[in-house]
Design an enzyme around this catalytic site. Structure first.
Site, short mmCIF file in Angstrom:
data_model
loop_
_atom_site.label_atom_id
_atom_site.label_comp_id
_atom_site.label_asym_id
_atom_site.label_seq_id
_atom_site.Cartn_x
_atom_site.Cartn_y
_atom_site.Cartn_z
N TRP A 201 0.78 -1.33 0.06
CA TRP A 201 -0.01 -0.01 -0.06
C TRP A 201 0.90 1.38 -0.05
O TRP A 201 1.85 1.31 0.69
CB TRP A 201 -0.91 0.07 1.24
CG TRP A 201 -1.73 1.21 1.33
CD1 TRP A 201 -2.96 1.25 0.62
CD2 TRP A 201 -1.66 2.25 2.20
NE1 TRP A 201 -3.55 2.80 0.83
CE2 TRP A 201 -2.47 3.48 1.39
CE3 TRP A 201 -0.37 2.81 2.66
CZ2 TRP A 201 -2.55 4.56 2.18
CZ3 TRP A 201 -0.35 4.12 3.24
CH2 TRP A 201 -1.58 5.12 2.97
N ASP A 368 -15.86 11.98 -2.76
CA ASP A 368 -15.39 10.57 -2.55
C ASP A 368 -16.23 9.91 -1.17
O ASP A 368 -17.34 10.34 -1.04
CB ASP A 368 -13.73 10.87 -2.10
CG ASP A 368 -12.98 9.45 -2.40
OD1 ASP A 368 -12.99 8.67 -1.49
OD2 ASP A 368 -12.40 9.38 -3.64
N ASP A 369 -15.64 9.09 -0.73
CA ASP A 369 -16.15 8.30 0.71
C ASP A 369 -16.84 9.42 1.56
O ASP A 369 -16.27 10.58 1.57
CB ASP A 369 -15.02 7.68 1.21
CG ASP A 369 -15.51 6.70 2.19
OD1 ASP A 369 -16.70 6.40 2.49
OD2 ASP A 369 -14.41 5.90 2.84
N ARG A 445 -9.99 -2.55 8.20
CA ARG A 445 -10.69 -1.41 7.94
C ARG A 445 -11.92 -1.14 8.61
O ARG A 445 -13.12 -0.63 7.89
CB ARG A 445 -10.64 -0.69 6.68
CG ARG A 445 -10.37 0.91 6.38
CD ARG A 445 -10.75 1.14 5.12
NE ARG A 445 -10.38 2.78 4.89
CZ ARG A 445 -10.89 3.66 4.28
NH1 ARG A 445 -11.88 3.18 3.28
NH2 ARG A 445 -10.56 4.90 4.25
N LYS A 478 -16.21 6.29 -8.98
CA LYS A 478 -15.06 5.65 -8.49
C LYS A 478 -15.30 4.40 -7.78
O LYS A 478 -16.11 4.37 -6.73
CB LYS A 478 -14.31 6.60 -7.69
CG LYS A 478 -13.02 6.09 -6.84
CD LYS A 478 -12.31 7.35 -6.25
CE LYS A 478 -11.17 6.69 -5.33
NZ LYS A 478 -10.59 7.83 -4.75
N TRP A 479 -14.99 3.26 -8.23
CA TRP A 479 -15.32 1.91 -7.55
C TRP A 479 -14.10 1.41 -6.68
O TRP A 479 -13.16 1.16 -7.16
CB TRP A 479 -15.48 0.91 -8.63
CG TRP A 479 -15.96 -0.45 -8.38
CD1 TRP A 479 -15.38 -1.28 -7.39
CD2 TRP A 479 -17.03 -1.23 -8.65
NE1 TRP A 479 -16.02 -2.45 -7.56
CE2 TRP A 479 -17.14 -2.39 -7.94
CE3 TRP A 479 -18.10 -0.73 -9.47
CZ2 TRP A 479 -18.07 -3.27 -8.19
CZ3 TRP A 479 -19.06 -1.92 -9.86
CH2 TRP A 479 -19.01 -3.23 -9.24
N ASP A 480 -14.33 1.64 -5.57
CA ASP A 480 -13.17 1.20 -4.60
C ASP A 480 -13.17 -0.27 -3.88
O ASP A 480 -14.46 -0.89 -4.15
CB ASP A 480 -13.19 2.26 -3.38
CG ASP A 480 -11.70 2.71 -2.90
OD1 ASP A 480 -10.91 1.87 -3.02
OD2 ASP A 480 -11.50 3.63 -2.46
N ASN A 482 -11.28 -1.79 -0.59
CA ASN A 482 -10.32 -1.66 0.53
C ASN A 482 -9.91 -2.70 1.38
O ASN A 482 -9.10 -2.35 2.31
CB ASN A 482 -10.89 -0.51 1.18
CG ASN A 482 -10.63 0.91 0.57
OD1 ASN A 482 -9.43 1.06 0.08
ND2 ASN A 482 -11.73 1.85 0.58
N CYS A 528 -10.23 1.36 -8.31
CA CYS A 528 -9.40 1.99 -7.18
C CYS A 528 -9.48 0.70 -6.15
O CYS A 528 -10.45 -0.05 -5.85
CB CYS A 528 -10.03 3.13 -6.42
SG CYS A 528 -8.92 3.73 -5.03
N ASP A 550 -2.60 5.60 -3.30
CA ASP A 550 -3.18 6.59 -2.41
C ASP A 550 -1.87 7.54 -2.19
O ASP A 550 -1.96 8.58 -1.31
CB ASP A 550 -3.45 5.88 -1.09
CG ASP A 550 -4.78 5.61 -1.25
OD1 ASP A 550 -5.66 5.90 -2.01
OD2 ASP A 550 -5.22 4.46 -0.23
C1 GLA Z 1 -9.24 4.43 -0.43
C2 GLA Z 1 -9.08 5.26 -1.79
C3 GLA Z 1 -8.80 6.50 -1.62
C4 GLA Z 1 -10.24 7.08 -0.88
C5 GLA Z 1 -10.49 6.06 0.22
C6 GLA Z 1 -11.78 6.58 0.95
O1 GLA Z 1 -8.20 4.12 0.32
O2 GLA Z 1 -7.69 4.43 -2.30
O3 GLA Z 1 -8.36 7.43 -2.71
O4 GLA Z 1 -11.12 6.77 -1.71
O5 GLA Z 1 -10.23 4.86 0.02
O6 GLA Z 1 -12.15 5.78 1.87
#
Ligand code: GLA
Length: 726
Positions: A201, A368-369, A445, A478-480, A482, A528, A550
């Site tokens: 990461w 974003d989030d 997370r 944006k499709w994340d 994590n 993402c 990131d």
């Molecule tokens: C991940 C993405 C970031 C952001 C966060 C939001 O870490 O890589 O760009 O969108 O999630 O929680």
């Protein structure tokens, strides 16, 4: 036709741009991989299949007779397990009797125009069937009743071959596939370096190069995604091959789940490379009549070193993988709220970003989030995809109307494959996450992974997403993703299908992502995964760009972007200018320009001086869009070999224009710096735009220019733009 079958020699010859790949049907109908490398015009491979056998420890099939032909030493193109080839097998099947010996032999073949693709999976494609041709070779294992088809596609204008395999249970009893490679290649040498991209990461895709030795060298993921840790890419570079010269074989898997790439050097010094779904965590049950298809593998040959390999991957992905309107249409220049606000925003704050962004010339605001459920930090609400009206009073419509009224487009963030234990959806459906009965779930997370293998779960997530996407004017998603998969079990999958979950998860993700892109073809999708944790060709099939990392520090980004560029074009690398402090705005912009380019900061915090620079960057974004998105990349120095300086160059396909960028990572006293440029036309006269000086391409490439007068302090950078005279 670039594919021929030469009947009298039982030889297949696949010819692509500058490349030949040769197979033959050998003794006992074994399929042999004879040659892959620089184009050879003829087909005289008589005797080439011969490999000496090694005493009584090299067994033979009785039908062929003992020695000299033995599966132990022959270059078997797609070896089974336990029948005389002791190297890493390409395929292994556990049959109903509980043994796993397989031995596939040639049965038939077809040569077809165009190309197919593995069902339900992303793959390269050709809009015009005349651009490529496909060879399908049918093989069979007489004992298990398994039928195998190997599919090879040649793109006429690229040094590329794509492959995948199809396995059918043609018997009347079920069996389980333990391993099935997308490709297995045989090279009669071992003087290679194994190159791959490891990372973590915030530091994705660092290039590693080490000599192959007897034994195996492999990279893999068992995480259920391609991962930050190893990209599904590897190359075998002939010893001494470098950025510009020498032979390189490049491999990339069009797959976003657990994978394995293994190079196996045998005792005679020949190399086999297998690639495909990771057999660890994979067991696929096939009832009679059922079929399994592997992900697609991309094979590139270059005799112009790593640079030539990269440019071939880039051209293939630009023309034959990425889809949708943003493959060719100019993408909106965006500003993303994440590093500007994290979870702390409301409608007014976002609108204030949009107002300032509008003044600068930015086209789109991405929220974003943090906009959904009760999400004020990362502890809750994934899976509750309804709007948080405490933050966005009046709902999304109010916000989007205000942003649109400023003339900006609007984008939104989702993490569809995840579920928070603290969410309404999880409280209602605790069995919707991946889990193994009786075993506590690992948390990462503060979230669990949704069971993407389940149609009902995907339908629910889709209904929630669609309720938002169909109601509001949303131009970008944006499709994340994590975290990785643990306790990978599904409430709906039990033996004999339990171990299919890792692959079924990936198929479920592809299905849901496909629904999004099919229903909303005008939405720009950016993938993402905690930065660049799922940067692979499978994802590029759905989204033309992927957030690369990131880590937005311009200096650290250099290694990330260099590594990513080994395989993936600049137009796919999500790269933003942020408030990270190590370098000035010029350098942040010059580095992010080697990607999709955008901003990830609070524009209200920009100083007047920064604002001027940002306005110039916005102009440059438009000025160099075509050159960077569709041009050829030439890496000049790389951040691992040269600890001080990092430089790269884009050249337009017609060689009329070039942009050179140089970043000093660390100042060192070096009074003279002569740089030789690459990829230009030697006969063309180029004008250096900033000064009007004229140089021939030959001079620029052979003598080079003395760049000692340009900024070279730590963190400083500059660009040189060359345009054809006249
Ligand atoms: C991940 C993405 C970031 C952001 C966060 C939001 O870490 O890589 O760009 O969108 O999630 O929680």
């Amino acid at each position: 036709m670039p594919i021929r079958f030469i009947e009298e020699k039982k030889l297949f010859k696949l010819d692509a741009a500058g490349v030949s790949y040769v197979l033959s049907v050998g003794p006992g109908n074994y399929l042999l991989g004879l040659y892959w490398g620089a184009a050879v015009p003829d087909a005289n491979f008589d005797g080439y299949a011969f490999r000496d056998y090694a005493s009584s420890f090299s067994p033979s099939n009785e039908a062929v007779g003992e020695g000299p032909f033995s599966p132990d030493t022959a270059p078997l193109e797609y070896a089974g397990f336990g029948t005389g080839d002791f190297r890493k097998c390409a395929v292994s099947i556990r049959n109903a009797d509980g043994n796993d010996a397989t031995d596939f032999r040639y049965v038939a073949h077809r040569i077809l125009a165009g190309k197919g693709k593995p069902a339900s999976m992303p793959a390269t494609h050709a809009e015009n069937p005349a651009d490529c041709a496909t060879l399908e070779i049918d093989m069979a294992d007489g004992t298990t009743g398994a039928e195998l088809t190997l599919c090879y596609t040649v793109f006429e204008d690229l040094p590329v071959i794509t492959r995948y395999a199809r396995l059918k249970n043609a018997s009347d009893r079920a069996f389980d596939i333990e391993k099935i490679s997308s490709a297995s290649v045989q090279l009669p040498f071992m003087d290679f370096d194994f190159i791959h991209l490891y990372g973590r990461w915030g530091a994705e895709r660092n290039m590693v190069r080490s000599p192959l030795a007897h034994g195996q060298q492999s990279i893999s993921s068992t995480r259920g995604s391609s991962s930050h840790y190893h990209n599904p890419f590897a190359a075998l570079a002939k010893r001494g091959a470098d950025e510009d010269r020498g032979e390189v074989y490049g491999f990339n898997l069009v797959y976003s789940g657990s994978f394995d790439i293994t190079a196996d050097v045998d005792y005679y010094g020949t190399t086999r490379l297998n690639m495909g779904i990771n057999p660890d965590g994979f067991l696929w049950h096939l009832e009679p009549g059922e079929v399994f298809e592997t992900p697609e593998a991309v094979l590139v040959y270059s005799d112009e070193g790593l640079g030539g390999m990269s440019r071939a991957f880039h051209r293939l992905y630009l023309n034959h993988l990425i889809r949708g309107k943003y493959r060719h249409e100019v993408r909106p220049l965006l500003i993303n709220s994440w590093e500007a606000a994290f979870f702390d925003f409301d409608t007014d704050k976002l609108v204030s970003f949009a107002e300032r962004a509008k003044e600068i010339g930015i086209d789109m605001l991405v929220m974003d989030d943090g906009w959904f459920g009760r999400r004020n930090d990362d502890r809750s609400s994934l899976g509750d995809w309804w709007v948080n009206e405490d933050k966005l009073p009046g709902g999304l419509g109010v916000l989007i109307d205000r942003v649109n009224a400023l003339g900006l487009k609007f984008g939104i963030w989702y993490e569809p494959e995840m579920i928070s234990p603290d969410s309404d959806i999880f409280r209602a459906h605790p069995d919707w996450c991946l889990h193994v009965p009786g075993r506590p779930n690992s948390i990462a997370r503060h979230q669990y992974v949704i069971d993407m293998s389940r149609q009902d779960v995907r339908d629910n997530i889709w209904e929630q997403m669609n309720a938002v996407l169909s109601k509001y004017k949303i131009d970008y998603v944006k499709w994340d993703f994590n975290r990785n998969l643990t306790e990978a079990g599904s409430a709906l999958l039990s033996a004999p299908h339990g171990e299919e979950i890792f692959h079924r998860f990936v198929l479920g993700t592809y299905e849901l992502m496909g629904r999004l892109t099919d229903t909303y073809p005008d939405i720009l999708l950016e993938n993402c995964s905690g930065g660049g944790g799922r940067f692979d060709p499978g994802m590029l099939y759905f989204s033309p760009q992927i957030w690369a990392s990131d880590n937005t520090d311009a200096i650290e980004r250099l290694a990330i972007q260099f590594g990513t560029s080994l395989c993936y074009p600049a137009s796919t690398m999500g790269a933003h200018v942020s408030m990270s402090r190590r370098t000035g705005f010029e350098t942040k912009g010059n580095v992010a320009m080697w990607g999709t380019f955008g901003y990830e900061l609070d524009p209200n915090r920009l100083t007047e001086k920064d604002l001027e620079i940002v306005k110039k960057q916005v102009e440059d974004y438009h000025k160099y869009y075509e050159l960077i998105h569709y041009g050829d990349l030439y890496r000049i120095t790389d951040p691992w070999d040269d600890a001080f300086r990092c430089a790269w160059e884009f050249v337009s396909p017609d060689k009329r224009e070039a942009l050179y960028t140089q970043v000093t990572m660390r100042y060192h006293h070096c009074p003279t710096l002569i740089v030789r440029f690459k990829g230009l036309d030697p006969r063309t006269v180029y004008v250096l735009e900033a000064t009007g000086e004229e140089y021939s391409g030959a001079l620029l490439m052979n003598a080079g220019l003395n760049l000692s007068r340009y900024p070279r302090g730590t963190g400083e950078s500059f660009t040189l733009h060359f345009i054809k005279k006249g």
